[in-house]
Design an enzyme around this catalytic site. Structure first.
Site: not given
Ligand code: MG
Length: 162
Positions: A66, A120, A91, A94
């Site tokens: 990240d 998600d 994850d 998005h």
């Molecule tokens: Mg998520």
């Protein structure tokens, strides 16, 4: 799952239900003997605690990626050519571009029998962005992965061994 780590995870800032986190814990514990577990998109580390607890019990390795810069651009200079992953948890960004980029960059590294988990998934576009479920469907359409049970919005696939 270790009660201290579970309390740490539930107290951590993040966007993951406990049922999804516990599923990640179980998947990581099961997959870590196949190879390293890679998480793409850690935010404040909530899911990393669940994954790490499973990996720790299995004596494996967890790598979290990240950039923590709030940007969608891929960060240069990070390459990971050799290892075959026991588990990949996506994850990260998005947007369609970011999610597809993560899928294209990493899914091919999952070892046969290893796990690809994607957070998600919203089958109803009114409930959430479509990029995560788009890459989930790509994985299914590739015929390289078999669908396992979904937990909440957590989609789970296993790479075929054939
Ligand atoms: Mg998520």
């Amino acid at each position: 799952m270790d009660s201290t780590l579970r309390a740490l995870a539930t107290g951590c800032k993040g966007f993951m239900d406990e049922s999804e986190g516990l599923r990640l814990f179980e998947l990581a514990r099961e997959s870590a003997s196949l190879g390293p577990v890679l998480e793409v998109g850690s935010y404040c580390g909530k899911s990393a605690v669940y994954l790490g607890a499973g990996v720790q019990e299995a004596g494996g390795m967890l790598v979290c990626v990240d950039h923590h810069r709030g940007s969608e651009e891929n960060q240069p200079g990070w390459e990971y050519h050799d290892a075959e992953l026991g588990m990949l948890f996506i994850d990260g960004g998005h947007t369609h571009e970011a999610a597809n980029n993560d899928y294209e960059s990493w899914s091919g590294k999952v070892t046969p029998g290893g796990i690809l988990a994607i957070h998600d998934l919203f089958p109803d576009p009114a409930e959430g962005g479509q990029a995560p479920i788009e890459i989930y469907r790509r994985a299914v359409a590739s015929c390289d992965f078999d669908e396992l049970a979904t937990t909440g919005t957590l989609g789970v696939l296993r790479r075929g061994t054939g």
